[in-house]
Design an enzyme around this catalytic site. Sequence first.
Site, PDB file in Angstrom:
ATOM      1  N   TYR A 105       0.815  -1.215   0.000  1.00 34.16           N
ATOM      2  CA  TYR A 105       0.000   0.000   0.000  1.00 34.16           C
ATOM      3  C   TYR A 105       0.852   1.270   0.000  1.00 34.16           C
ATOM      4  CZ  TYR A 105      -4.177  -2.797   1.150  1.00 34.16           C
ATOM      5  OH  TYR A 105      -5.208  -3.704   1.141  1.00 34.16           O
ATOM      6  N   LYS A 162       4.726 -14.099   4.615  1.00 31.43           N
ATOM      7  CA  LYS A 162       4.782 -14.997   3.453  1.00 31.43           C
ATOM      8  C   LYS A 162       6.237 -15.113   3.006  1.00 31.43           C
ATOM      9  CE  LYS A 162       2.633 -17.536   0.323  1.00 31.43           C
ATOM     10  NZ  LYS A 162       2.004 -18.822   0.679  1.00 31.43           N
ATOM     11  N   ASP A 211      -1.503 -17.772   4.543  1.00 30.62           N
ATOM     12  CA  ASP A 211      -2.600 -18.636   4.092  1.00 30.62           C
ATOM     13  C   ASP A 211      -3.021 -19.605   5.189  1.00 30.62           C
ATOM     14  OD1 ASP A 211       0.024 -19.104   3.331  1.00 30.62           O
ATOM     15  OD2 ASP A 211      -0.454 -20.521   1.765  1.00 30.62           O
ATOM     16  N   ASP A 247      -4.811  -5.943   6.361  1.00 32.77           N
ATOM     17  CA  ASP A 247      -6.096  -5.447   5.880  1.00 32.77           C
ATOM     18  C   ASP A 247      -7.072  -6.617   5.733  1.00 32.77           C
ATOM     19  OD1 ASP A 247      -8.023  -3.758   4.919  1.00 32.77           O
ATOM     20  OD2 ASP A 247      -7.079  -3.404   2.980  1.00 32.77           O
ATOM     21  N   ASP A 305     -10.310  -7.862   8.630  1.00 30.95           N
ATOM     22  CA  ASP A 305     -11.707  -8.021   8.213  1.00 30.95           C
ATOM     23  C   ASP A 305     -12.184  -9.460   8.463  1.00 30.95           C
ATOM     24  OD1 ASP A 305     -11.814  -5.390   7.414  1.00 30.95           O
ATOM     25  OD2 ASP A 305     -12.785  -5.821   5.507  1.00 30.95           O
TER      26      ASP A 305
END
Length: 335
Positions: free
Chosen positions: A125, A174, A207, A231, A235
Amino acid sequence: MSKQIITVIKGDGIGPSIVEAAIEVLDKVGCNFDYEYVDAGLTALEKTGELLPQATLDAIARNKITLKGPLTTPVGDGFTSINVTLRKKFNLYSNVRPVISFKGTKARYENIDIITIRENTEGMYSGHGQVVSADGMVAEATSIVTKDGARRIAEFAFETARREKRKKVTIVHKANILKSTSGLFLKTAREVASHYPDIEAQEMIVDNACMQLVMNPQQFDVIVTTNLFGDILSDLCAGLVGGLGMAPGANIGADCAIFEAVHGSAPDIAGKNLANPSSVILASIQMLEYLGMQDKAEKIRSALADVIATGDRTTRDLGGSFGTTDFTAAVLERL
């Protein structure tokens, strides 16, 4: 002693009604704040031609503490996300999203109590290197992770865990594939973890973290991760406790903080007295905790929990049939 001044951005859509509800609650519990109201988003655009007027930026900088409703960034070219702009402008490097199970919500899980701490200024971002080739066939974006940025957010997460008497911090990454950026983040977070022997440090690939959150979310305590992963995960965590209506967020920097509802402005129900104000009320609880007003924060939290648990004048998303003002009145009566 001078009064604490809070910058208030009511926001767009349902923003004004839910922010007003939160302010009624803050006043009722005796916070004795002064409020400076400023505009941003579509409301500001209509009044001033700007999404983020200079007067708004000045108020945020001057008062250091902001309570903010949902803002609409118009879709299309030339409009940068207002939230991203604010995070960058005030270097609000830490995004803090707590989720707690409230009895009475239609959530799928119970006994959830997770804080997601997300790096707020770097990663995918950061906005660097976004290019599309002239023929429109290839798009590129650059992810930037700095050692300083990674260390700062990891230290924030472990300090939060220690202060909140949490037992574990899960570092989500990751690094098996994104060996440079995620690798640096993981390596740096490990170094930070070594200075906090009292807190268990766990590492989890993103994941797997998503799968584990769905299968056994109670194993998580504090999660720390990079911008994009944070992000998505925050959520997902909101979904565990009944959705974004029950999820507040804080954007915290060295000397400035913005507390907000994390859901959208819901223009379809604006002005209809239907919105659940819990997200902004929970954000104001975060704000009180940040200001060291834990006793008032706890009073509001228990009042809100009791309203939801007893189903007293709850909004539609909580299984009731009442509106914003009725729900707010139920909370106020308990204070």
